[in-house]
Design an enzyme around this catalytic site. Structure first.
Site, PDB file in Angstrom:
ATOM      1  N   THR A   1      -5.187  66.118  74.179  1.00 38.44           N
ATOM      2  CA  THR A   1      -5.791  64.923  73.609  1.00 38.44           C
ATOM      3  C   THR A   1      -7.311  65.090  73.515  1.00 38.44           C
ATOM      4  O   THR A   1      -7.864  65.990  74.123  1.00 38.44           O
ATOM      5  CB  THR A   1      -5.412  63.760  74.545  1.00 38.44           C
ATOM      6  OG1 THR A   1      -4.027  63.558  74.431  1.00 38.44           O
ATOM      7  CG2 THR A   1      -6.150  62.491  74.252  1.00 38.44           C
TER       8      THR A   1
ATOM      9  N   ARG B   1       8.018  58.756  70.088  1.00 39.80           N
ATOM     10  CA  ARG B   1       7.465  58.773  71.454  1.00 39.80           C
ATOM     11  C   ARG B   1       6.001  58.315  71.436  1.00 39.80           C
ATOM     12  O   ARG B   1       5.210  58.723  70.609  1.00 39.80           O
ATOM     13  CB  ARG B   1       7.564  60.188  72.015  1.00 39.80           C
ATOM     14  CG  ARG B   1       6.978  60.349  73.413  1.00 39.80           C
ATOM     15  CD  ARG B   1       5.556  60.871  73.382  1.00 39.80           C
ATOM     16  NE  ARG B   1       5.065  61.217  74.711  1.00 39.80           N
ATOM     17  CZ  ARG B   1       3.812  61.548  74.978  1.00 39.80           C
ATOM     18  NH1 ARG B   1       2.917  61.565  74.006  1.00 39.80           N
ATOM     19  NH2 ARG B   1       3.435  61.853  76.201  1.00 39.80           N
ATOM     20  N   VAL B   2       5.647  57.454  72.362  1.00 39.10           N
ATOM     21  CA  VAL B   2       4.249  57.029  72.502  1.00 39.10           C
ATOM     22  C   VAL B   2       3.787  57.392  73.907  1.00 39.10           C
ATOM     23  O   VAL B   2       4.483  57.105  74.884  1.00 39.10           O
ATOM     24  CB  VAL B   2       4.101  55.508  72.266  1.00 39.10           C
ATOM     25  CG1 VAL B   2       2.683  55.063  72.547  1.00 39.10           C
ATOM     26  CG2 VAL B   2       4.488  55.154  70.835  1.00 39.10           C
ATOM     27  N   GLY B   3       2.633  58.034  74.000  1.00 40.13           N
ATOM     28  CA  GLY B   3       2.093  58.417  75.305  1.00 40.13           C
ATOM     29  C   GLY B   3       1.068  57.422  75.816  1.00 40.13           C
ATOM     30  O   GLY B   3       1.052  56.250  75.400  1.00 40.13           O
ATOM     31  N   ASP B   4       0.207  57.887  76.684  1.00 43.43           N
ATOM     32  CA  ASP B   4      -0.785  57.013  77.316  1.00 43.43           C
ATOM     33  C   ASP B   4      -1.993  56.723  76.412  1.00 43.43           C
ATOM     34  O   ASP B   4      -2.691  55.728  76.603  1.00 43.43           O
ATOM     35  CB  ASP B   4      -1.297  57.655  78.614  1.00 43.43           C
ATOM     36  CG  ASP B   4      -1.929  59.021  78.369  1.00 43.43           C
ATOM     37  OD1 ASP B   4      -1.369  59.813  77.577  1.00 43.43           O
ATOM     38  OD2 ASP B   4      -2.993  59.309  78.954  1.00 43.43           O
TER      39      ASP B   4
ATOM     40  N   THR C   1      -6.517  62.613  79.650  1.00 46.16           N
ATOM     41  CA  THR C   1      -5.710  63.632  78.972  1.00 46.16           C
ATOM     42  C   THR C   1      -4.745  64.223  79.980  1.00 46.16           C
ATOM     43  O   THR C   1      -5.110  64.458  81.131  1.00 46.16           O
ATOM     44  CB  THR C   1      -6.570  64.743  78.364  1.00 46.16           C
ATOM     45  OG1 THR C   1      -5.677  65.773  77.876  1.00 46.16           O
ATOM     46  CG2 THR C   1      -7.545  65.367  79.346  1.00 46.16           C
TER      47      THR C   1
HETATM   48  N1  ASP Z   1      -1.904  62.366  77.089  1.00 44.38           N
HETATM   49  C1  ASP Z   1      -1.395  62.841  75.830  1.00 44.38           C
HETATM   50  C2  ASP Z   1      -0.026  62.274  75.574  1.00 44.38           C
HETATM   51  O1  ASP Z   1       0.756  62.212  76.505  1.00 44.38           O
HETATM   52  C3  ASP Z   1      -1.319  64.322  75.729  1.00 44.38           C
HETATM   53  C4  ASP Z   1      -2.518  65.088  76.118  1.00 44.38           C
HETATM   54  O2  ASP Z   1      -3.429  64.588  76.772  1.00 44.38           O
HETATM   55  O3  ASP Z   1      -2.582  66.275  75.760  1.00 44.38           O
HETATM   56  O4  ASP Z   1       0.279  61.952  74.453  1.00 44.38           O
END
Ligand code: ASP
Length: 323
Positions: A186, A214-217, A237
């Protein structure tokens, strides 16, 4: 108040062995270019909000990072992007998730925040909102890069899912199998301006070979992005699901606000002690209301940098500051 900006380009298995001297140089140069954009805004008396927007915009435009152009592939071979921004002055916030046709998701997130009616828009609704606001749409192949395609192909071949971007980099540069939990990519920025206002912004393509939808943080406030003038601005990240479960970004703020901890102490608890208990690999960048900067990570490396207004810019990749 001395304005300051910090940025990251993702954490993960980033070892010296995995990067050539040329790749290393390219990352340092890219990070410096990004910092320069944010630093100039702060030096001219601009807001923290504008500085983090500009920095993340530049990171999205750079194919080396997993956001905007250069985003990772989903299991279906598509790209789905998430982004968020938060204003520490008012706690105003805006985010988009699962967008597939926006050149700069961070600008859409900012527009969501400025309109103020909602905080998070997803998918087609977010894209329509962005178009109505004059933001640029792109064809799906805009995000394509050879490097990320090769990562995805290797992840598929090895049956590895949900790889963090910089771990996928290890996939393509190292012959041995990679740890599926160690790859992230990220981007983000945090800043403090001359008025004492904090802001944070985060943007991502997510994790390699993720499920569609899918949704992340990253687009979730309190998990992957948070800013509050009383405490801190944070961009995370790492393994998004773990950051969500721990409300990682807000937890740093809460430790400072309710327990009176320093920024460094709060970051240490969240990144080095709490996240590892659930295998939460990754890191964060943070700047507090006095301009202290912390950039902790529990992975092998994290692309990162910081700059004071009128001061030198510094960038780093690995754990030791010997670069
Ligand atoms: N945190 C991001 C996600 O889970 C991925 C990342 O930081 O590389 O979408």
């Amino acid at each position: 108040m001395n304005p300051v900006i910090a940025i990251h380009g993702g954490a993960g298995t980033i070892t010296r062995a995995a990067l050539s001297a040329e790749q290393e140089r390219a990352f340092h140069e890219a990070l410096d270019h990004v910092l320069q954009g944010g630093q100039r805004i702060l030096e001219q008396g601009g807001s923290a909000l504008d500085a983090v927007t500009e920095a993340v915009l530049r990171l999205e435009e750079c194919p080396l990072f997993n956001a905007g152009k250069g985003a990772v592939f989903t299991h279906a071979g598509t790209h789905e992007l998430d982004a968020s921004i938060m204003d520490g002055r008012t706690l105003a916030a805006g985010a988009v998730a699962c967008v597939k046709s926006l050149r700069n998701p961070i600008l859409a997130a900012r527009r969501v925040m400025e309109e103020g009616r909602h905080v998070l828009l997803v998918g087609e609704g977010a894209e329509a909102f962005a178009r109505d606001n004059g933001l640029e749409s792109v064809a799906p192949d805009y995000y394509f890069t050879e490097a990320r395609h090769a990562q995805w192909q290797r992840a598929l071949a090895e049956g590895r899912t949900d790889l963090l971007d910089h771990d996928a980099q290890a996939l393509t540069s190292q012959p041995e199998p990679i740890d599926p939990d160690t790859k992230m990519g990220t981007v983000g920025a945090v800043a403090l301006d001359a008025q004492g206002n904090l802001a944070a912004a985060t943007s991502t393509g997510g994790v390699t070979d993720k499920r569609v939808g899918r949704v992340g943080d990253t687009p979730l406030f309190d998990a992957g992005c948070y800013a509050n003038n009383r405490t801190v601005a944070i961009s995370c990240t790492g393994a998004g699901e773990k950051f969500i479960r721990l409300l990682a970004a807000y937890d740093v703020s809460a430790l400072m606000e309710y327990r009176g901890l320093s920024l460094a102490e709060a970051c240490d608890i969240v990144v080095m002690r709490k996240l590892p208990t659930i295998n939460g690999l990754g890191g964060l960048i943070a700047v507090d209301h006095r301009g202290e900067v912390c950039m902790p990570f529990n992975s092998e490396g994290m692309y990162r940098g910081k700059a004071l207004a009128g001061g030198p810019r510094s960038t780093a990749i690995y754990r030791s500051a010997d670069e």
